[in-house]
Write a protein that holds these residues in place. Structure first.
Motif, PDB file in Angstrom:
ATOM      1  N   SER A 124       0.832  -1.150   0.125  1.00 55.88           N
ATOM      2  CA  SER A 124       0.224   0.013   0.018  1.00 55.88           C
ATOM      3  C   SER A 124       0.777   1.433   0.044  1.00 55.88           C
ATOM      4  CB  SER A 124      -0.772   0.046   1.118  1.00 55.88           C
ATOM      5  OG  SER A 124      -1.853  -1.151   1.233  1.00 55.88           O
ATOM      6  N   CYS A 126       2.535   4.496   1.145  1.00 54.32           N
ATOM      7  CA  CYS A 126       3.065   5.110   2.388  1.00 54.32           C
ATOM      8  C   CYS A 126       3.910   6.193   2.358  1.00 54.32           C
ATOM      9  CB  CYS A 126       3.571   3.908   3.303  1.00 54.32           C
ATOM     10  SG  CYS A 126       5.369   3.562   2.759  1.00 54.32           S
ATOM     11  N   GLU A 127       4.221   7.030   3.573  1.00 48.78           N
ATOM     12  CA  GLU A 127       5.186   7.968   3.596  1.00 48.78           C
ATOM     13  C   GLU A 127       6.425   7.219   3.585  1.00 48.78           C
ATOM     14  OE1 GLU A 127       4.717  11.141   3.618  1.00 48.78           O
ATOM     15  OE2 GLU A 127       2.751  10.930   3.589  1.00 48.78           O
ATOM     16  N   TYR A 144       5.722   2.427  -1.531  1.00 45.86           N
ATOM     17  CA  TYR A 144       4.821   1.494  -0.884  1.00 45.86           C
ATOM     18  C   TYR A 144       5.265   0.429   0.278  1.00 45.86           C
ATOM     19  CZ  TYR A 144       2.761   2.933  -5.513  1.00 45.86           C
ATOM     20  OH  TYR A 144       2.331   3.560  -6.243  1.00 45.86           O
ATOM     21  N   LYS A 145       4.643  -0.207   0.935  1.00 42.86           N
ATOM     22  CA  LYS A 145       4.984  -1.057   1.889  1.00 42.86           C
ATOM     23  C   LYS A 145       4.035  -2.312   2.310  1.00 42.86           C
ATOM     24  CE  LYS A 145       7.189  -0.950   6.427  1.00 42.86           C
ATOM     25  NZ  LYS A 145       6.716  -2.315   6.875  1.00 42.86           N
ATOM     26  N   ASN A 146       4.403  -3.309   2.587  1.00 44.55           N
ATOM     27  CA  ASN A 146       3.561  -4.466   3.143  1.00 44.55           C
ATOM     28  C   ASN A 146       4.098  -4.655   4.567  1.00 44.55           C
ATOM     29  OD1 ASN A 146       5.683  -6.123   2.619  1.00 44.55           O
ATOM     30  ND2 ASN A 146       4.817  -7.194   0.903  1.00 44.55           N
ATOM     31  N   TYR A 150       9.507  -2.487   1.987  1.00 47.26           N
ATOM     32  CA  TYR A 150       9.167  -1.322   1.246  1.00 47.26           C
ATOM     33  C   TYR A 150       9.423  -1.602  -0.422  1.00 47.26           C
ATOM     34  CZ  TYR A 150       9.041   1.353   5.378  1.00 47.26           C
ATOM     35  OH  TYR A 150       8.848   2.024   6.662  1.00 47.26           O
TER      36      TYR A 150
END
Length: 265
Positions: A124, A126-127, A144-146, A150
């Protein structure tokens, strides 16, 4: 004496793909010290420990890097399946069931290799954490990150090939590590990637099955497809076939046993 193997995964050619150690134990020790010592001694990106369960074809499976245990590993799972089938332990079993920290994973034999059934790990937006720009040398346009990694997309395959992060800074990044990806130049390949996990003692992982649990959903949104051919651009290189099925990612690859041995201690 305990059987142990070295297996090159996500390749059909020896000395390419991603090497994993596979250690077959009859029971896990009461603490993890021995497991950690074996993984450090093997000094590969992953050492898989397999322990048979009462039900035929079912195994407990744990993965350790030289620095500690991880939640999910694709290439060492592929290597474990190859060992069980090639050694004859699971000769008549068409589907293996691995009980892991990421739930039930399966492996089955298919034309052209082994197919793993893994959970999708979509990313998703993310910052960007402050360590990221320092680690990669520029401000990424989107991050993005899960739950593990990253992910950033680079503009071209050449940019992925030439990517040189600062591993010391990257080690401070929260989570497991960083995936970089782009569309592929080769028309037979959908996308390429590289993966970096210095916090786990692995500056660059040669071929990372678990990263493709994030990459497949990511490129589905970009390309509108559910089946992919992927290439990881490490110095050893690896090839994967991927298919999204609901909340699962089916990962197909091959593996080659390189070394068979016995642990004497």
């Amino acid at each position: 004496m305990i059987p142990i193997y070295t297996v090159d995964a996500f390749t059909s050619s020896p000395f390419s793909g991603n090497p994993a150690a596979v250690c077959v134990v009859q029971e896990f020790p009461p603490d993890d010290k021995w497991l950690r010592k074996v993984a450090a001694e093997m000094n590969l990106s992953e050492t898989a420990f397999l322990c048979p369960m009462d039900q035929v074809g079912n195994y407990r499976l744990r993965w350790f890097t030289p620095a500690g245990e991880v939640d999910l590993c694709g290439h060492a799972t592929l290597a474990s399946a190859q060992v069980l089938w090639e050694s004859g332990v699971a000769y008549r079993i068409e589907q293996l069931r691995f009980h892991t920290r990421s739930g039930l994973l399966t492996a089955k034999r298919v034309d052209g290799g082994i197919e793993l059934n893994f959970p999708a790990e979509p990313v998703s937006p993310c910052e960007a954490p402050p360590q990221l720009a320092e680690a990669i040398g520029f401000e990424p346009r989107a991050v993005y990150k899960n739950r593990m990694d990253y992910l950033i997309e680079l503009p071209s395959e050449q940019a992925v090939r030439e990517f040189r992060p600062d591993f010391r800074a990257l080690k401070e990044l929260p989570g497991r590590g960083l995936i970089v990806t782009s569309p592929a130049d080769d028309p037979e390949v959908d996308f390429v990637s590289r993966c970096f996990f210095p916090a786990l003692g692995i500056d660059e992982d040669p071929v990372t099955g678990s990263a493709h649990c994030a990459l497949a959903p990511y490129w589905k949104e970009k390309l509108g497809k559910t089946q992919f051919k992927a290439r990881q651009l490490s110095s050893r290189t690896g090839e994967l076939k991927l298919r999204l099925s609901g909340e699962r990612v089916l990962i197909q690859g091959q593996a080659v046993i390189i070394v068979k041995g016995l642990l004497l201690h």
